[in-house]
Motif scaffolding. Structure first.
Motif, PDB file in Angstrom:
ATOM      1  N   MET A 172       0.842  -1.192   0.000  1.00 46.11           N
ATOM      2  CA  MET A 172       0.000   0.000   0.000  1.00 46.11           C
ATOM      3  C   MET A 172       0.880   1.246   0.000  1.00 46.11           C
ATOM      4  O   MET A 172       1.848   1.334   0.752  1.00 46.11           O
ATOM      5  N   ASN A 173       0.537   2.215  -0.839  1.00 46.42           N
ATOM      6  CA  ASN A 173       1.293   3.459  -0.937  1.00 46.42           C
ATOM      7  C   ASN A 173       0.601   4.549  -0.123  1.00 46.42           C
ATOM      8  O   ASN A 173      -0.586   4.795  -0.291  1.00 46.42           O
ATOM      9  N   ILE A 174       1.357   5.204   0.753  1.00 53.17           N
ATOM     10  CA  ILE A 174       0.768   6.280   1.547  1.00 53.17           C
ATOM     11  C   ILE A 174       0.818   7.607   0.807  1.00 53.17           C
ATOM     12  O   ILE A 174       0.007   8.509   1.055  1.00 53.17           O
ATOM     13  N   LEU A 175       1.755   7.743  -0.132  1.00 53.12           N
ATOM     14  CA  LEU A 175       1.880   8.982  -0.897  1.00 53.12           C
ATOM     15  C   LEU A 175       2.216   8.642  -2.340  1.00 53.12           C
ATOM     16  O   LEU A 175       3.025   7.749  -2.601  1.00 53.12           O
ATOM     17  N   GLU A 176       1.586   9.352  -3.257  1.00 57.39           N
ATOM     18  CA  GLU A 176       1.840   9.152  -4.691  1.00 57.39           C
ATOM     19  C   GLU A 176       1.850  10.500  -5.398  1.00 57.39           C
ATOM     20  O   GLU A 176       1.239  11.462  -4.934  1.00 57.39           O
ATOM     21  N   THR A 177       2.568  10.553  -6.518  1.00 58.73           N
ATOM     22  CA  THR A 177       2.461  11.704  -7.408  1.00 58.73           C
ATOM     23  C   THR A 177       2.090  11.208  -8.801  1.00 58.73           C
ATOM     24  O   THR A 177       2.453  10.094  -9.189  1.00 58.73           O
ATOM     25  N   HIS A 178       1.347  12.039  -9.514  1.00 61.72           N
ATOM     26  CA  HIS A 178       0.909  11.690 -10.860  1.00 61.72           C
ATOM     27  C   HIS A 178       1.232  12.853 -11.809  1.00 61.72           C
ATOM     28  O   HIS A 178       0.738  13.972 -11.608  1.00 61.72           O
ATOM     29  N   ASN A 179       2.110  12.595 -12.767  1.00 60.46           N
ATOM     30  CA  ASN A 179       2.496  13.602 -13.768  1.00 60.46           C
ATOM     31  C   ASN A 179       2.992  14.905 -13.125  1.00 60.46           C
ATOM     32  O   ASN A 179       2.783  15.999 -13.660  1.00 60.46           O
ATOM     33  N   LEU A 180       3.657  14.789 -11.992  1.00 61.22           N
ATOM     34  CA  LEU A 180       4.075  15.992 -11.269  1.00 61.22           C
ATOM     35  C   LEU A 180       5.167  16.719 -12.051  1.00 61.22           C
ATOM     36  O   LEU A 180       6.207  16.137 -12.397  1.00 61.22           O
ATOM     37  N   THR A 181       4.925  17.997 -12.290  1.00 62.24           N
ATOM     38  CA  THR A 181       5.800  18.790 -13.162  1.00 62.24           C
ATOM     39  C   THR A 181       6.026  20.173 -12.558  1.00 62.24           C
ATOM     40  O   THR A 181       5.115  20.779 -12.011  1.00 62.24           O
ATOM     41  N   LYS A 182       7.267  20.651 -12.666  1.00 57.78           N
ATOM     42  CA  LYS A 182       7.573  22.018 -12.265  1.00 57.78           C
ATOM     43  C   LYS A 182       8.401  22.672 -13.347  1.00 57.78           C
ATOM     44  O   LYS A 182       9.459  22.160 -13.753  1.00 57.78           O
ATOM     45  N   THR A 183       7.915  23.826 -13.819  1.00 59.15           N
ATOM     46  CA  THR A 183       8.589  24.563 -14.878  1.00 59.15           C
ATOM     47  C   THR A 183       8.981  25.947 -14.368  1.00 59.15           C
ATOM     48  O   THR A 183       8.179  26.635 -13.750  1.00 59.15           O
ATOM     49  N   TYR A 184      10.234  26.319 -14.613  1.00 57.32           N
ATOM     50  CA  TYR A 184      10.720  27.657 -14.293  1.00 57.32           C
ATOM     51  C   TYR A 184      11.101  28.357 -15.592  1.00 57.32           C
ATOM     52  O   TYR A 184      12.104  28.001 -16.209  1.00 57.32           O
ATOM     53  N   GLY A 185      10.315  29.336 -15.999  1.00 58.83           N
ATOM     54  CA  GLY A 185      10.621  30.089 -17.203  1.00 58.83           C
ATOM     55  C   GLY A 185      10.806  29.217 -18.427  1.00 58.83           C
ATOM     56  O   GLY A 185      11.690  29.480 -19.258  1.00 58.83           O
ATOM     57  N   GLY A 186       9.995  28.187 -18.556  1.00 64.80           N
ATOM     58  CA  GLY A 186      10.073  27.296 -19.705  1.00 64.80           C
ATOM     59  C   GLY A 186      11.026  26.133 -19.532  1.00 64.80           C
ATOM     60  O   GLY A 186      11.060  25.221 -20.361  1.00 64.80           O
ATOM     61  N   VAL A 187      11.818  26.138 -18.451  1.00 62.78           N
ATOM     62  CA  VAL A 187      12.760  25.044 -18.176  1.00 62.78           C
ATOM     63  C   VAL A 187      12.110  24.069 -17.202  1.00 62.78           C
ATOM     64  O   VAL A 187      11.625  24.478 -16.140  1.00 62.78           O
ATOM     65  N   HIS A 188      12.103  22.785 -17.561  1.00 62.13           N
ATOM     66  CA  HIS A 188      11.486  21.769 -16.725  1.00 62.13           C
ATOM     67  C   HIS A 188      12.465  21.279 -15.652  1.00 62.13           C
ATOM     68  O   HIS A 188      13.457  20.623 -15.970  1.00 62.13           O
ATOM     69  N   ALA A 189      12.184  21.637 -14.390  1.00 60.55           N
ATOM     70  CA  ALA A 189      12.974  21.107 -13.281  1.00 60.55           C
ATOM     71  C   ALA A 189      12.563  19.674 -12.988  1.00 60.55           C
ATOM     72  O   ALA A 189      13.398  18.827 -12.646  1.00 60.55           O
ATOM     73  N   ASN A 190      11.272  19.408 -13.087  1.00 63.16           N
ATOM     74  CA  ASN A 190      10.700  18.053 -12.989  1.00 63.16           C
ATOM     75  C   ASN A 190       9.674  17.880 -14.087  1.00 63.16           C
ATOM     76  O   ASN A 190       8.916  18.804 -14.388  1.00 63.16           O
ATOM     77  N   SER A 191       9.638  16.691 -14.662  1.00 60.79           N
ATOM     78  CA  SER A 191       8.718  16.449 -15.773  1.00 60.79           C
ATOM     79  C   SER A 191       7.945  15.150 -15.578  1.00 60.79           C
ATOM     80  O   SER A 191       8.542  14.070 -15.518  1.00 60.79           O
ATOM     81  N   ILE A 206       6.406  13.311 -13.269  1.00 59.27           N
ATOM     82  CA  ILE A 206       6.902  12.304 -12.339  1.00 59.27           C
ATOM     83  C   ILE A 206       5.757  11.521 -11.713  1.00 59.27           C
ATOM     84  O   ILE A 206       4.880  12.089 -11.052  1.00 59.27           O
ATOM     85  N   ASP A 207       5.758  10.216 -11.945  1.00 59.03           N
ATOM     86  CA  ASP A 207       4.848   9.277 -11.284  1.00 59.03           C
ATOM     87  C   ASP A 207       5.663   8.539 -10.228  1.00 59.03           C
ATOM     88  O   ASP A 207       6.578   7.777 -10.551  1.00 59.03           O
ATOM     89  N   PHE A 208       5.325   8.768  -8.987  1.00 51.38           N
ATOM     90  CA  PHE A 208       6.132   8.288  -7.866  1.00 51.38           C
ATOM     91  C   PHE A 208       5.225   7.681  -6.814  1.00 51.38           C
ATOM     92  O   PHE A 208       4.104   8.155  -6.602  1.00 51.38           O
ATOM     93  N   ALA A 209       5.712   6.633  -6.146  1.00 51.98           N
ATOM     94  CA  ALA A 209       4.932   6.005  -5.083  1.00 51.98           C
ATOM     95  C   ALA A 209       5.813   5.768  -3.875  1.00 51.98           C
ATOM     96  O   ALA A 209       6.967   5.347  -3.999  1.00 51.98           O
ATOM     97  N   LEU A 210       5.266   6.050  -2.696  1.00 55.15           N
ATOM     98  CA  LEU A 210       5.980   5.869  -1.441  1.00 55.15           C
ATOM     99  C   LEU A 210       5.288   4.762  -0.645  1.00 55.15           C
ATOM    100  O   LEU A 210       4.199   4.974  -0.089  1.00 55.15           O
ATOM    101  N   PRO A 211       5.894   3.561  -0.573  1.00 53.14           N
ATOM    102  CA  PRO A 211       5.257   2.445   0.138  1.00 53.14           C
ATOM    103  C   PRO A 211       5.166   2.718   1.634  1.00 53.14           C
ATOM    104  O   PRO A 211       6.133   3.158   2.249  1.00 53.14           O
ATOM    105  N   GLN A 212       4.019   2.451   2.206  1.00 51.87           N
ATOM    106  CA  GLN A 212       3.786   2.733   3.617  1.00 51.87           C
ATOM    107  C   GLN A 212       4.682   1.870   4.511  1.00 51.87           C
ATOM    108  O   GLN A 212       4.829   0.677   4.302  1.00 51.87           O
ATOM    109  N   GLY A 213       5.276   2.517   5.526  1.00 56.72           N
ATOM    110  CA  GLY A 213       6.063   1.815   6.510  1.00 56.72           C
ATOM    111  C   GLY A 213       7.450   1.403   6.063  1.00 56.72           C
ATOM    112  O   GLY A 213       8.155   0.700   6.793  1.00 56.72           O
TER     113      GLY A 213
END
Length: 239
Positions: free
Chosen positions: A1-20, A22-29
């Protein structure tokens, strides 16, 4: 079971992608390590998880709830604790007073429980005997442990540790690995770390970032054997 997940998480600074995307899962415990070369986007990604940095696109889901729009203080209230690369203690206060300030966010209405929580947190990191000493007088290693105690006393469901062994001596690093392994199951740990001995010795699962994207995820054995990871990170002497 995952306690935290991200889906398509993206951060752009002035057109530059710092993160693109991102699908991430953090398994509980479990203890999950996030690694990658300098400039891979680790700090930006963790900033979006903790709410300190707003995402350009995508979702952060905590315990099945979309928390993407919540600010950092509300995520703390939900049970996401975070320690910084640089110690953020109150140097003129005692060790105990530092932990008490962190604990009051959740236990101010119950003085007995507050006292018990403080003592338990300090005991776990080995600082109970230093409770009445001034925080700023402690060694760097003890200050890092104090910051961990300040996170633990909040009874976090997810505990994000950002470069916790930076500046520690070898003996202190060994003790740190023992400490966080003892916390697994009690809380879920996300460890951002450059020291590969710590990563391989402590983590159950490893995610590798490179150029703002997930390059690989797997067990320590999987990551050690991954040729793409070796080329991007593990073979670099400056990582």
């Amino acid at each position: 079971m995952n306690i935290l997940e991200t889906h398509n998480l993206t951060k752009t600074y002035g057109g530059v992608h710092a993160n693109s995307d991102i699908d991430f899962a953090l398994p509980q415990g479990k203890i999950t390590a996030l690694i990658g070369p300098n400039g891979a986007g680790k700090s930006t990604f963790v900033g979006m998880l903790s709410g300190r940095i707003p995402a350009t696109n995508g979702q952060v889901v905590f315990d099945g709830r979309d928390i993407s729009a919540l600010p950092a203080h509300q995520r703390i209230q939900l049970g996401i604790a975070y320690t910084f690369q640089i110690t953020s203690i109150f140097p003129r206060l005692t060790v105990l007073e530092n932990v008490a300030i962190a604990a009051r966010r959740r236990f101010a209405s119950n003085p007995v429980q507050l006292k018990t929580r403080i003592a338990t947190a300090l005991g776990k990191v080995g600082l109970l005997e230093r409770a009445e000493e001034i925080a700023g007088d402690q060694s760097y290693g003890h200050q890092r442990l104090l910051e961990i105690a300040m996170g633990l006393v909040q009874d976090p469901r997810v505990f994000i540790l950002d470069e916790p062994t930076q500046g520690l001596a070898e003996a202190e690093i060994s003790a740190f690995i023992t400490l966080i392994k003892s916390l697994a199951g009690e809380t879920t740990i996300l460890l951002i770390e450059h020291n590969m001995n710590v990563v391989m010795g402590a983590a159950d699962w490893i995610t590798v970032l490179d150029q703002g994207r997930i390059l690989a995820s797997g067990t320590p054995e999987d990551i050690s054997a991954n040729t793409a990871v070796q080329a991007a990170y593990l073979g670099k002497t400056d990582a």
